[in-house]
Design a protein around this motif. Structure first.
Motif, PDB file in Angstrom:
ATOM      1  N   ASP A   1       0.810  -1.223   0.000  1.00  0.00           N
ATOM      2  CA  ASP A   1       0.000   0.000   0.000  1.00  0.00           C
ATOM      3  C   ASP A   1       0.842   1.273   0.000  1.00  0.00           C
ATOM      4  OD1 ASP A   1      -2.338  -1.498   0.042  1.00  0.00           O
ATOM      5  OD2 ASP A   1      -2.378  -1.593   2.229  1.00  0.00           O
ATOM      6  N   THR A   2       2.059   1.185   0.504  1.00  0.00           N
ATOM      7  CA  THR A   2       2.940   2.354   0.519  1.00  0.00           C
ATOM      8  C   THR A   2       4.047   2.170  -0.520  1.00  0.00           C
ATOM      9  OG1 THR A   2       4.273   1.351   2.283  1.00  0.00           O
ATOM     10  CG2 THR A   2       2.488   2.840   2.942  1.00  0.00           C
ATOM     11  N   ARG A   3       4.569   3.265  -1.011  1.00  0.00           N
ATOM     12  CA  ARG A   3       5.537   3.225  -2.115  1.00  0.00           C
ATOM     13  C   ARG A   3       6.826   2.502  -1.737  1.00  0.00           C
ATOM     14  NH1 ARG A   3       9.859   6.118  -4.200  1.00  0.00           N
ATOM     15  NH2 ARG A   3       9.929   7.536  -2.395  1.00  0.00           N
ATOM     16  N   VAL A   4       7.285   1.631  -2.631  1.00  0.00           N
ATOM     17  CA  VAL A   4       8.602   1.019  -2.462  1.00  0.00           C
ATOM     18  C   VAL A   4       9.660   2.106  -2.666  1.00  0.00           C
ATOM     19  CG1 VAL A   4      10.258  -0.622  -3.418  1.00  0.00           C
ATOM     20  CG2 VAL A   4       7.845  -1.252  -3.239  1.00  0.00           C
ATOM     21  N   PRO A   5      10.574   2.332  -1.700  1.00  0.00           N
ATOM     22  CA  PRO A   5      11.589   3.386  -1.851  1.00  0.00           C
ATOM     23  C   PRO A   5      12.720   2.930  -2.775  1.00  0.00           C
ATOM     24  CG  PRO A   5      11.916   2.244   0.230  1.00  0.00           C
ATOM     25  CD  PRO A   5      10.689   1.634  -0.400  1.00  0.00           C
ATOM     26  N   ALA A   6      12.404   2.765  -4.041  1.00  0.00           N
ATOM     27  CA  ALA A   6      13.340   2.164  -4.993  1.00  0.00           C
ATOM     28  C   ALA A   6      14.669   2.906  -5.055  1.00  0.00           C
ATOM     29  CB  ALA A   6      12.693   2.130  -6.380  1.00  0.00           C
ATOM     30  N   GLU A   7      14.623   4.224  -4.902  1.00  0.00           N
ATOM     31  CA  GLU A   7      15.837   5.031  -5.064  1.00  0.00           C
ATOM     32  C   GLU A   7      16.888   4.757  -3.992  1.00  0.00           C
ATOM     33  OE1 GLU A   7      12.942   7.364  -2.531  1.00  0.00           O
ATOM     34  OE2 GLU A   7      12.860   6.110  -4.333  1.00  0.00           O
ATOM     35  N   THR A   8      16.507   4.121  -2.895  1.00  0.00           N
ATOM     36  CA  THR A   8      17.475   3.794  -1.839  1.00  0.00           C
ATOM     37  C   THR A   8      17.887   2.325  -1.877  1.00  0.00           C
ATOM     38  OG1 THR A   8      15.769   3.240  -0.194  1.00  0.00           O
ATOM     39  CG2 THR A   8      16.445   5.552  -0.357  1.00  0.00           C
TER      40      THR A   8
ATOM     41  N   ILE B   1       4.115  -6.948 -13.897  1.00  0.00           N
ATOM     42  CA  ILE B   1       4.568  -5.602 -14.250  1.00  0.00           C
ATOM     43  C   ILE B   1       3.624  -4.566 -13.648  1.00  0.00           C
ATOM     44  CG2 ILE B   1       4.931  -3.994 -16.158  1.00  0.00           C
ATOM     45  CD1 ILE B   1       5.649  -6.434 -17.896  1.00  0.00           C
ATOM     46  N   ALA B   2       2.330  -4.771 -13.851  1.00  0.00           N
ATOM     47  CA  ALA B   2       1.353  -3.815 -13.314  1.00  0.00           C
ATOM     48  C   ALA B   2       1.378  -3.801 -11.788  1.00  0.00           C
ATOM     49  CB  ALA B   2      -0.040  -4.171 -13.816  1.00  0.00           C
ATOM     50  N   GLU B   3       1.509  -4.977 -11.174  1.00  0.00           N
ATOM     51  CA  GLU B   3       1.544  -5.043  -9.706  1.00  0.00           C
ATOM     52  C   GLU B   3       2.751  -4.289  -9.154  1.00  0.00           C
ATOM     53  OE1 GLU B   3      -0.645  -9.387  -9.090  1.00  0.00           O
ATOM     54  OE2 GLU B   3       1.512  -9.290  -9.468  1.00  0.00           O
ATOM     55  N   ALA B   4       3.894  -4.426  -9.817  1.00  0.00           N
ATOM     56  CA  ALA B   4       5.095  -3.724  -9.364  1.00  0.00           C
ATOM     57  C   ALA B   4       4.955  -2.218  -9.547  1.00  0.00           C
ATOM     58  CB  ALA B   4       6.311  -4.245 -10.125  1.00  0.00           C
ATOM     59  N   VAL B   5       4.531  -1.811 -10.733  1.00  0.00           N
ATOM     60  CA  VAL B   5       4.416  -0.372 -11.020  1.00  0.00           C
ATOM     61  C   VAL B   5       3.462   0.291 -10.040  1.00  0.00           C
ATOM     62  CG1 VAL B   5       3.555   1.290 -12.707  1.00  0.00           C
ATOM     63  CG2 VAL B   5       5.071  -0.555 -13.438  1.00  0.00           C
ATOM     64  N   LYS B   6       2.337  -0.350  -9.753  1.00  0.00           N
ATOM     65  CA  LYS B   6       1.368   0.229  -8.819  1.00  0.00           C
ATOM     66  C   LYS B   6       1.923   0.320  -7.398  1.00  0.00           C
ATOM     67  CE  LYS B   6      -3.019  -0.801 -11.099  1.00  0.00           C
ATOM     68  NZ  LYS B   6      -4.425  -1.109 -10.836  1.00  0.00           N
TER      69      LYS B   6
ATOM     70  N   VAL C   1       5.006   0.908 -20.611  1.00  0.00           N
ATOM     71  CA  VAL C   1       5.963   1.195 -19.541  1.00  0.00           C
ATOM     72  C   VAL C   1       6.822   2.404 -19.906  1.00  0.00           C
ATOM     73  CG1 VAL C   1       8.099   0.326 -18.496  1.00  0.00           C
ATOM     74  CG2 VAL C   1       6.045  -1.104 -18.507  1.00  0.00           C
ATOM     75  N   GLU C   2       7.327   2.434 -21.140  1.00  0.00           N
ATOM     76  CA  GLU C   2       8.177   3.554 -21.546  1.00  0.00           C
ATOM     77  C   GLU C   2       7.362   4.836 -21.730  1.00  0.00           C
ATOM     78  OE1 GLU C   2      10.610   2.100 -24.885  1.00  0.00           O
ATOM     79  OE2 GLU C   2      12.204   1.989 -23.376  1.00  0.00           O
ATOM     80  N   ARG C   3       6.170   4.698 -22.292  1.00  0.00           N
ATOM     81  CA  ARG C   3       5.325   5.880 -22.507  1.00  0.00           C
ATOM     82  C   ARG C   3       4.953   6.553 -21.190  1.00  0.00           C
ATOM     83  NH1 ARG C   3      -0.047   6.028 -22.262  1.00  0.00           N
ATOM     84  NH2 ARG C   3      -0.202   3.757 -22.425  1.00  0.00           N
ATOM     85  N   LEU C   4       4.686   5.766 -20.171  1.00  0.00           N
ATOM     86  CA  LEU C   4       4.297   6.308 -18.870  1.00  0.00           C
ATOM     87  C   LEU C   4       5.495   6.726 -18.026  1.00  0.00           C
ATOM     88  CD1 LEU C   4       1.490   3.732 -17.990  1.00  0.00           C
ATOM     89  CD2 LEU C   4       1.161   6.117 -18.656  1.00  0.00           C
ATOM     90  N   GLY C   5       6.697   6.360 -18.463  1.00  0.00           N
ATOM     91  CA  GLY C   5       7.893   6.725 -17.717  1.00  0.00           C
ATOM     92  C   GLY C   5       8.048   5.990 -16.405  1.00  0.00           C
ATOM     93  N   VAL C   6       7.625   4.701 -16.374  1.00  0.00           N
ATOM     94  CA  VAL C   6       7.691   3.925 -15.131  1.00  0.00           C
ATOM     95  C   VAL C   6       8.718   2.803 -15.218  1.00  0.00           C
ATOM     96  CG1 VAL C   6       5.341   4.465 -14.455  1.00  0.00           C
ATOM     97  CG2 VAL C   6       5.752   2.473 -15.912  1.00  0.00           C
ATOM     98  N   GLY C   7       9.541   2.802 -16.256  1.00  0.00           N
ATOM     99  CA  GLY C   7      10.564   1.774 -16.399  1.00  0.00           C
ATOM    100  C   GLY C   7      11.247   1.867 -17.740  1.00  0.00           C
ATOM    101  N   LEU C   8      12.033   0.831 -18.066  1.00  0.00           N
ATOM    102  CA  LEU C   8      12.806   0.778 -19.298  1.00  0.00           C
ATOM    103  C   LEU C   8      12.525  -0.533 -20.028  1.00  0.00           C
ATOM    104  CD1 LEU C   8      16.276   1.852 -17.804  1.00  0.00           C
ATOM    105  CD2 LEU C   8      14.546   3.356 -18.837  1.00  0.00           C
ATOM    106  N   ALA C   9      12.575  -0.509 -21.357  1.00  0.00           N
ATOM    107  CA  ALA C   9      12.440  -1.717 -22.160  1.00  0.00           C
ATOM    108  C   ALA C   9      13.780  -2.031 -22.817  1.00  0.00           C
ATOM    109  CB  ALA C   9      11.354  -1.544 -23.221  1.00  0.00           C
ATOM    110  N   PHE C  10      14.034  -3.312 -23.088  1.00  0.00           N
ATOM    111  CA  PHE C  10      15.322  -3.731 -23.654  1.00  0.00           C
ATOM    112  C   PHE C  10      15.114  -4.943 -24.559  1.00  0.00           C
ATOM    113  CE2 PHE C  10      14.684  -5.926 -19.657  1.00  0.00           C
ATOM    114  CZ  PHE C  10      14.966  -7.247 -19.971  1.00  0.00           C
TER     115      PHE C  10
ATOM    116  N   ARG D   1       5.848   8.118 -10.263  1.00  0.00           N
ATOM    117  CA  ARG D   1       4.953   8.042 -11.430  1.00  0.00           C
ATOM    118  C   ARG D   1       4.202   6.716 -11.453  1.00  0.00           C
ATOM    119  NH1 ARG D   1       9.149  10.966 -14.177  1.00  0.00           N
ATOM    120  NH2 ARG D   1      10.135   9.039 -14.853  1.00  0.00           N
ATOM    121  N   GLY D   2       4.866   5.662 -11.028  1.00  0.00           N
ATOM    122  CA  GLY D   2       4.186   4.377 -10.967  1.00  0.00           C
ATOM    123  C   GLY D   2       2.991   4.415 -10.040  1.00  0.00           C
ATOM    124  N   MET D   3       3.136   5.051  -8.906  1.00  0.00           N
ATOM    125  CA  MET D   3       2.037   5.141  -7.944  1.00  0.00           C
ATOM    126  C   MET D   3       0.867   5.948  -8.501  1.00  0.00           C
ATOM    127  SD  MET D   3       2.927   3.461  -5.170  1.00  0.00           S
ATOM    128  CE  MET D   3       1.951   4.100  -3.813  1.00  0.00           C
ATOM    129  N   THR D   4       1.157   6.950  -9.321  1.00  0.00           N
ATOM    130  CA  THR D   4       0.088   7.819  -9.822  1.00  0.00           C
ATOM    131  C   THR D   4      -0.457   7.379 -11.179  1.00  0.00           C
ATOM    132  OG1 THR D   4       1.722   9.318 -10.809  1.00  0.00           O
ATOM    133  CG2 THR D   4       0.979   9.806  -8.566  1.00  0.00           C
TER     134      THR D   4
END
Length: 429
Positions: A245-252, A336-341, A358-367, A396-399
């Motif tokens: 329910d709370t954002r994963v602090p990915a940046e740390t 993917i959707a579960e993680a982004v949310k 994913v790339e259009r919404l700016g919530v990750g990268l494709a390769f 952005r993923g949360m929103t």
């Protein structure tokens, strides 16, 4: 070709038709052993919560105690998956099972009425194409859910596994038949092609079916290529709940995670090797044939095993990104959707349907999973991303996560709207 605007619960127009008097679900399995069964059971629970009568026709033993608790009538074939049957039986009955056809026909004869809707989920592992012969008289009130592409493509994925390329061939065309694209063998490809021929005889693609429910707009072109009329296709994205329910602090965080089957076609070994080359810790959440190999050759990888949905929040809390490196074109990709949310950025293979989103919404990268250098570059970019940039990606993923997948309630609304549409337009023959 005509292109359809996706039908989703928030934008679907109200349909002036009564809710169904009964929904008859049809699926190979009654337990949550895969994505289709999980979604079937989710739909079943939500329909029962709305007070709708539900019957489940299942290819297995029907031994899920939850169904009785929910008040769901179960009609069970008692069959086994084709892969678990003697080879000669799988090769013959796997093409067309007359007992499955008779079971579905008997259920229709007993249950049918003008307000009854039929909703087919998976059929390729136990029930076989025979069920569509039984469903033909009620085609107008029958919806077919495309959790995969088996209704269109013999191998179910529009994937040339031998050449590691997404397939653009016409199913059962000359080019399709002479191409060895199967994961197992060319004789197995020919068996699957034969079953697809049986499917086309049992499932009249031009009959007035209630509709095919595609789970992403990218599926539509493949079904049209297989000869399904554009007007038969409706897009309803899958539902997804966040891991937490709370954002994963990915940046740390610094750890990468993977969720799913540990199999070659899921790109797991590509991920394991890339994590080693780029020096990143990796946690694999799931089970499969590669467990022993990874444990032996890659002791640096954490193997968390299969975990329940309730465990996932804690398992991704220390993650920097979720990686989905599938070789084949995943028609959706629920993880993917579960993680982004959850605010967890994602690294996804370009073959997947959600890669562009994913790339259009700016919530990750494709390769490109088939290019190790390109995969390493994406993994390194995520590893070295500036703290503020990664935090914004997480936020952005949360929103914006609801643009990838519906909420469960909105998904249920969308299903009921499609049922109502089928009832309003049904022309049984």
């Amino acid at each position: 070709m005509t292109r359809l605007a996706p039908i989703t619960a928030p934008t679907a127009k109200p349909v002036a038709a009564p809710e169904p008097s009964r929904v008859v679900m049809i699926n190979d399995h009654c337990r949550p052993n895969g994505g289709a069964a999980v979604l079937m059971l989710s739909a079943l629970r939500m329909l029962r919560a709305r007070g709708m009568a539900v019957t489940l026709i299942t290819g297995d033993a029907g031994d899920n105690p939850e169904l009785a608790e929910l008040g769901v009538e179960v009609i069970a074939a008692g069959g086994a998956d084709l892969l678990n049957r003697p080879r000669h039986q799988a090769a013959t009955r796997g093409l067309h099972d007359p007992d499955a056809r008779a079971m579905v026909a008997a259920a229709i004869a007993r249950l049918d009425g003008p307000g009854v809707v039929y909703h087919v989920h998976n059929w390729s592992q136990i029930l076989t194409p025979a069920i569509f012969q039984a469903l033909r008289p009620v085609a107008g009130r029958c919806l077919l859910h495309a959790h995969d592409s088996f209704l269109a493509c013999p191998n179910g994925m529009y994937m040339d596994y031998r050449h590691l390329a997404v397939c653009q061939r016409v199913p059962l065309g000359a080019d399709c038949l002479r191409t060895h694209c199967d994961k197992r063998s060319y004789p197995h490809k020919l068996w699957r092609a034969a079953r697809h021929g049986v499917l086309y005889r049992c499932l009249d693609r031009h009959a007035p079916w209630g509709g095919i429910i595609a789970i992403h707009p990218r599926q539509v072109a493949g079904f049209e290529r297989a000869g399904y009329p554009a007007g038969l296709l409706h897009v309803l994205r899958n539902p997804a709940r966040p891991y937490c329910d709370t954002r994963v602090p990915a940046e740390t965080n610094h750890r990468l995670v993977y969720v799913g089957r540990l199999e070659e076609d899921k790109g797991v070994m590509d991920l394991v090797r890339s994590a080693r080359r780029t020096g990143q810790p990796l946690r694999l959440i799931g089970d499969g044939a590669l467990v022993r190999r990874i444990r032996r050759d890659h002791p640096e990888v954490e193997l968390a095993g299969w975990r329940s949905p309730d465990d996932m929040g804690a398992l991704v809390r220390d993650a920097r990104a979720l990686v989905v490196p599938s070789h084949h074109p995943e028609p959706f990709g629920l993880v993917i959707a579960e993680a982004v949310k959850s605010g967890l950025p994602v690294l996804v293979s370009q073959t997947g349907a959600l890669a562009g989103d994913v790339e259009r919404l700016g919530v990750g990268l494709a390769f490109d999973v088939f290019d190790p250098a390109a995969m390493d570059a994406a993994m390194t970019r995520m590893r070295d991303m500036a703290v503020d940039d990664l935090r914004r990606m997480s936020e952005r993923g949360m929103t914006r996560g609801d643009a990838l997948a519906l909420t469960p309630a909105a998904w249920a609304d969308g299903l009921v709207a499609l049922y109502a549409r089928a009832l309003a337009g049904a022309g049984d023959v």
